[in-house]
Design a protein around this motif. Structure first.
Motif: not given
Lengths: 239, 248
Positions: A104-106, A123-125, B68-70
Motif C-alpha cells: 500500500a505504501i509503495v 491507491a491502498a485498496v 505497484a502493489g503487485a
C-alpha cells in the motif's frame, strides 16, 4: 484546496465507495470464514478420527489463552492504518505487516498520494488487490502444484526428518524475529524469564500444567510487562 | 455405493497425516477460499474505479496502484511460499494454503497447532502426531483464525462509527499488550522445544542464529529482500542441519 461543489461530489462518491466495499467486504469475508471452517469440521467429525467435542474445546480454549487477546487487539491496531474497506481484505488475505502494508505504501508513493487522503485510500485498496492477485497466483502455482509435487519427490526419510524437526527450526527464528521487531527490552526479558521458569521449574514439578504452559506465560507476560513498564518512557513517547 | 467411499477413511491412530490432510474435500474448500478472495478483489477494484474520477484520480493512477502493489508483493509472496513448502509435510497442502498462505501466518498457525497437539499429550511431527491429533490441531487453528475474522467483522463497523478508538485514547496499552503477548507466546513455545532432545536444543540455536545473522546483514547492507526471506532461509538451514545431526 478544491471548491465546495467538487468537494461534496468527491465526498459523496467516497461515501458510496465505503458503503459498497463494506457490504462486499463483509459478505465475502463471511463466506471465506464459513469455507475455512468446513474443511476442519469435515476432518474432525466426518472422517472416522474419533474426535470428541471435548478435545476440540480444550484445544481451542488453550489456544484462546495464548492468542485470544490478539483477536481483539490486532483489528484495533490496524484499523487506523488500513481504513474500513481494506480491513475486510487484510484479515482474510493475511500477512498484513510483511506484505499488504508495504504494498500500500509503495503504491501511494508511486502516484504521489498521501496516506489518509481519498486518493491514498483508493491507491491502498488497489495495491492490496494487486498484492492479493500475485500472492494467490504464486501460492497456487508454487505451493499447490510445485510444492506438492516437490514433497512427493523428496525421499521419505528426509520428509520424516523435516516433519520431526520443523518446530524447533521455525520457533528459534520466529522468536528472534519477534524480539527484533518489537524493540522492547523489558517485555522481552520478562517473557523469556517467565518461559524459562515455566519450562524448567513449574512443568517438571507439576506436569499437568504443561498443556496450559504457553497460555499462562502469555497472560503473565502481559501482566508483568504492564506492571513493570517504564512509566517515564511511555509517557514521553505518547505525543 | 460403499459408504466408506463417501467419508474419508481416517484412522485415529495412524501417523499417515497426508492420507487425511490431502482429502479432496479440503482441496475444494481451499480453492473456494481462493475464489472468494479473487471475487473480493474484482468487486473492490470495480468500486475503486468508479469512485476514482470523482476524487481527481485518473484511471491510469488506479491501474498504476494495482501494478505497484503487485510488484511490491512478489518478493514477500515468494518468501511465504518457501515457508509454506517447509510446512507441507506437517499439515498437507490444502491446510497450508489456507492457514499459512492466506488467513494466518506461519508463526501463529504453527504455534496454535503445537499448543493444540499439546492438549492431546502429543507433539507436532513426532510419533505421537497421529491423524486424530492433526484433526484437533487443524480444527483449533481454524477456529482461532475464525475468531480474528469474527472480531474484524464485528469491530470494523463499530470503529467506523466511533471516532475515538482505544488506540487513540491509550496508545501505551495498545503498543504494550500485543508485544507482550507475542513475546510471551513465542518465548514459551521456543523454550519448550529445548528439553525435547539435544538435536532440538542445537536446532533452536542454529535457527535463531541464522535469523539473527540474516537480520543483521539486512540492516548493515540495507538488503530489504533479505529481511523478507530471513524466516525461509533460517528454516532451510536448520532443516539441513537437522538431517545431518539426525543421521550422524
Amino acid at each position: 484546496m478544491t471548491t465546495t461543489s467538487q468537494l461534496s461530489s468527491a465526498d459523496a462518491s467516497m461515501a458510496r465507495f465505503e458503503k459498497q466495499t463494506s457490504r462486499y467486504g463483509s459478505i465475502t469475508m463471511l463466506i471465506g470464514l464459513v469455507l475455512s471452517l468446513i474443511g476442519p469440521i469435515y476432518i474432525a467429525f466426518f472422517s472416522g478420527l474419533e474426535i470428541t467435542s471435548t478435545m476440540i474445546w480444550v484445544a481451542f480454549l488453550t489456544v484462546a489463552g495464548t492468542f485470544g487477546v490478539l483477536w481483539f487487539v490486532e483489528p484495533l491496531t490496524y484499523f487506523p492504518i488500513l481504513g474500513s474497506a481494506a480491513m475486510y481484505q487484510a484479515f482474510m488475505i493475511g500477512n498484513i505487516s510483511n506484505k499488504l502494508l508495504p504494498a500500500a505504501i509503495v503504491a501511494q508513493s508511486t502516484i504521489g498520494a498521501r496516506p489518509g487522503t481519498k486518493r491514498g485510500d483508493l491507491a491502498a485498496v488497489m495495491a492490496i488487490c494487486g498484492a492479493a492477485t500475485v500472492h494467490l497466483t504464486s501460492l497456487l502455482l508454487f505451493v499447490g502444484l510445485l510444492g506438492t509435487w516437490l514433497v512427493s519427490m523428496i525421499p521419505a526419510d528426509v520428509i520424516d526428518v523435516a516433519r520431526l524437526y520443523i518446530l524447533p527450526s521455525l520457533m528459534g527464528a520466529v522468536l528472534v524475529q519477534c524480539i527484533v521487531a518489537m524493540k522492547s527490552l523489558r517485555p522481552t526479558v520478562i517473557a523469556i524469564v517467565l518461559a524459562l521458569v515455566m519450562n524448567f521449574v513449574v512443568v517438571p514439578m507439576a506436569p499437568a500444567i504443561g498443556m496450559f504452559a504457553t497460555a499462562i506465560v502469555v497472560i503473565a507476560s502481559i501482566v508483568f510487562s504492564w506492571g513493570l513498564r517504564d512509566r517515564k518512557k511511555i509517557h514521553t513517547s505518547e505525543s | 455405493m460403499n459408504p466408506q467411499l463417501v467419508m474419508a477413511a481416517g484412522d485415529p491412530g495412524s501417523t499417515d497425516i497426508w492420507a487425511v490432510a490431502n482429502s479432496p474435500v479440503l482441496w475444494i474448500c481451499a480453492l473456494g477460499v481462493f475464489a472468494v478472495i479473487f471475487v473480493q478483489c474484482i468487486l473492490y477494484s470495480r468500486a475503486a474505479k468508479k469512485a476514482a474520477p470523482h476524487v481527481d484520480m485518473p484511471i491510469n493512477e488506479v491501474k498504476e496502484s494495482f501494478r505497484a502493489g503487485a510488484v511490491a508483493s512478489i518478493g514477500p509472496s515468494l518468501a511465504v511460499v518457501l515457508v509454506a513448502i517447509a510446512l507441507l509435510a506437517l499439515f498437507g497442502t490444502p491446510a497450508v494454503l489456507v492457514r499459512i498462505g492466506l488467513i494466518g501466518s506461519a508463526a501463529a498457525e504453527t504455534a496454535s497447532a503445537s499448543i493444540a497437539a499439546g492438549t492431546m499429550g502429543a507433539q507436532l511431527g513426532g510419533d505421537s502426531y497421529t491423524q486424530q491429533v492433526f484433526g484437533v490441531a487443524f480444527m483449533a487453528m481454524s477456529l482461532s483464525g475464525a475468531m480474528w475474522m469474527i472480531c474484524t467483522l464485528i469491530m470494523t463497523p463499530l470503529l467506523k462509527k466511533g471516532g475515538s478508538t482505544l488506540a487513540k485514547r491509550n496508545p501505551a496499552v495498545m503498543a504494550l499488550i500485543p508485544a507482550a503477548a507475542l513475546l510471551g507466546a513465542f518465548s514459551a513455545l521456543t523454550i519448550a522445544e529445548l528439553p525435547k532432545s539435544n538435536v532440538h536444543l542445537i536446532l533452536v540455536g542454529i535457527s535463531a542464529a541464522a535469523m539473527g545473522l540474516c537480520l543483521y546483514l539486512a540492516k548493515v547492507l540495507e538488503l530489504k529482500w533479505l529481511k523478507e526471506w530471513a524466516l525461509g532461509i533460517s528454516i532451510v538451514i536448520s532443516i539441513v542441519a537437522a538431517y545431518f545431526l539426525h543421521t550422524a
